[in-house]
Design a protein around this motif. Structure first.
Motif, PDB file in Angstrom:
ATOM      1  N   SER A 264       0.625   5.939   1.815  1.00  0.00           N
ATOM      2  CA  SER A 264      -1.281   5.862   2.674  1.00  0.00           C
ATOM      3  C   SER A 264      -0.858   7.390   3.602  1.00  0.00           C
ATOM      4  O   SER A 264       0.647   7.433   4.842  1.00  0.00           O
ATOM      5  CB  SER A 264      -1.119   5.255   4.125  1.00  0.00           C
TER       6      SER A 264
ATOM      7  N   THR B 161       0.761  -1.284   0.007  1.00  0.00           N
ATOM      8  CA  THR B 161      -0.123  -0.209  -0.250  1.00  0.00           C
ATOM      9  C   THR B 161       0.799   1.243   0.094  1.00  0.00           C
ATOM     10  O   THR B 161       1.825   1.727   1.236  1.00  0.00           O
ATOM     11  CB  THR B 161      -0.792   0.193   0.937  1.00  0.00           C
TER      12      THR B 161
ATOM     13  N   PHE C 152      -4.114   0.136  -2.849  1.00  0.00           N
ATOM     14  CA  PHE C 152      -3.137  -1.588  -3.193  1.00  0.00           C
ATOM     15  C   PHE C 152      -2.905  -1.910  -3.657  1.00  0.00           C
ATOM     16  O   PHE C 152      -3.742  -2.794  -4.411  1.00  0.00           O
ATOM     17  CB  PHE C 152      -3.092  -1.544  -1.304  1.00  0.00           C
TER      18      PHE C 152
ATOM     19  N   ASN D   9      -6.904   1.801   6.592  1.00  0.00           N
ATOM     20  CA  ASN D   9      -5.414   1.897   7.178  1.00  0.00           C
ATOM     21  C   ASN D   9      -5.045   2.463   8.738  1.00  0.00           C
ATOM     22  O   ASN D   9      -4.160   2.932   9.223  1.00  0.00           O
ATOM     23  CB  ASN D   9      -4.406   2.518   6.866  1.00  0.00           C
TER      24      ASN D   9
ATOM     25  N   GLU E   6     -10.496  -4.612   3.140  1.00  0.00           N
ATOM     26  CA  GLU E   6      -9.647  -4.158   1.708  1.00  0.00           C
ATOM     27  C   GLU E   6     -11.321  -4.830   0.824  1.00  0.00           C
ATOM     28  O   GLU E   6     -11.535  -5.943   1.026  1.00  0.00           O
ATOM     29  CB  GLU E   6      -8.406  -5.488   1.822  1.00  0.00           C
TER      30      GLU E   6
ATOM     31  N   TYR F 236      -8.781  -0.911  -2.763  1.00  0.00           N
ATOM     32  CA  TYR F 236      -8.378   0.130  -1.481  1.00  0.00           C
ATOM     33  C   TYR F 236      -8.833  -0.415  -0.330  1.00  0.00           C
ATOM     34  O   TYR F 236      -9.225  -1.141   0.013  1.00  0.00           O
ATOM     35  CB  TYR F 236     -10.467   1.099  -1.936  1.00  0.00           C
TER      36      TYR F 236
END
Length: 300
Positions: free
Chosen positions: A34, A31, A284, A248, A223, A245
């Motif tokens: 972020s 990912t 991601f 996080n 996720e 997507y």
């Protein structure tokens, strides 16, 4: 070797419509960028996971299930503070039993060690468990009802599970749901498979580094992805490439800053103060390799 194949052939009888067993799963997710909220900083998130499962039949209706999974996460918890390494090792030991002609039950203990593994202590050890009941309606359809319960650094979390498994008569369309933990819907084309899936991840990690000692991380990652799957070696090795997507949340708290109870995503008596900036969701990329044993290939 003969006994090994017997185990793999025997286990799918507990999974009703599913005619396969995923013996080994390996996943890597990346990912990038972020962003931390209210700052110009960002972090990359790297995740690795491997899962293994082995069944031990006792009789025609009951089996012991043993397995383990290992996960590794690498990211910055604070802007410009260096990357942290978060590890989780979970053992799985349980029983799978036939309750009636249409009902089956799976009960699994899930002890784990979760921390940065810099100085493992009793604070890093957590207990959990899972109970799943499956009700077969047709040869290609069953429903599942369950409950997941786990001790975490922030308190106790519990998650009711509702789901189903369905395989179309032509075996091209498949839906495997265990809401809110996971969902996978796919369709088989002549040379590959396409699908969409969802995965909910919730874990906590005790921190031992000199800069973070006396703290823990609460991880909540959702996720949502689409994927393409290629089958090799007579469809026993599956290779998936995913794009999606992910949220996080990797929130840092003091050890004594806990909650009373968490039910799904509802936190009871949560008055904690998050010490690090919140992370925003981002795109991601994920690759997966799965060793799958097909029951039909041995029966024909």
């Amino acid at each position: 070797m003969k006994n090994f194949w017997f185990l793999l052939i025997w286990l799918p009888s507990f999974f009703c419509a599913q005619n396969y067993v995923d013996v080994l799963q390996i996943r890597y997710a990346y990912t990038p960028h972020s962003n931390f909220e209210n700052t110009p900083n960002h972090t990359d998130v790297n995740s690795f996971e491997t899962v293994a499962t082995v069944p031990f039949p006792i009789n025609e209706s009951t089996a012991i299930i043993a397995g383990a999974n290992f996960t590794y996460n690498n990211l910055e918890l604070f802007p410009n503070d260096g990357y942290s390494h978060l590890y989780n090792t979970t053992l799985r030991l349980g029983i799978n039993t036939k309750l009636s002609n249409t009902w089956q039950g799976t009960f699994i203990a899930l002890p784990k060690i979760a921390s940065d593994y810099q100085d493992i202590s009793s604070d890093d050890f957590y207990l959990g468990g899972l109970a799943i009941f499956k009700n077969q309606r047709k040869s290609n359809l069953f429903f599942r009802y369950g409950l997941y319960l786990s001790q975490e650094a922030f308190g106790v979390t519990t998650t009711p599970i509702l789901g189903m498994y369905y395989l179309s008569n032509n075996q091209l369309f498949e839906a495997d749901l265990a809401i809110p933990l996971s969902a996978n819907i796919n369709y088989t084309l002549p040379h590959f498979k396409v699908g969409v899936d969802y995965l909910g991840i919730e874990r906590s990690y005790h921190l031992h580094s000199p800069e973070q000692i006396g703290r823990y991380v609460e991880q909540n990652r959702l996720e949502f992805a689409s994927y393409i799957e290629f089958n090799t070696f007579n469809k026993q090795v599956l290779l998936r490439s995913k794009l999606g997507y992910a949220t996080n949340r990797h929130a840092v708290f003091d050890d004594d800053d806990t909650i009373g109870l968490k039910v799904i995503d509802f936190r009871i008596d949560d008055k904690r103060t998050q010490l690090n900036p919140k992370l925003k969701g981002s795109l991601f990329f994920k690759i997966e390799a799965i060793y799958r044993f097909h029951l039909n290939s041995q029966q024909n």
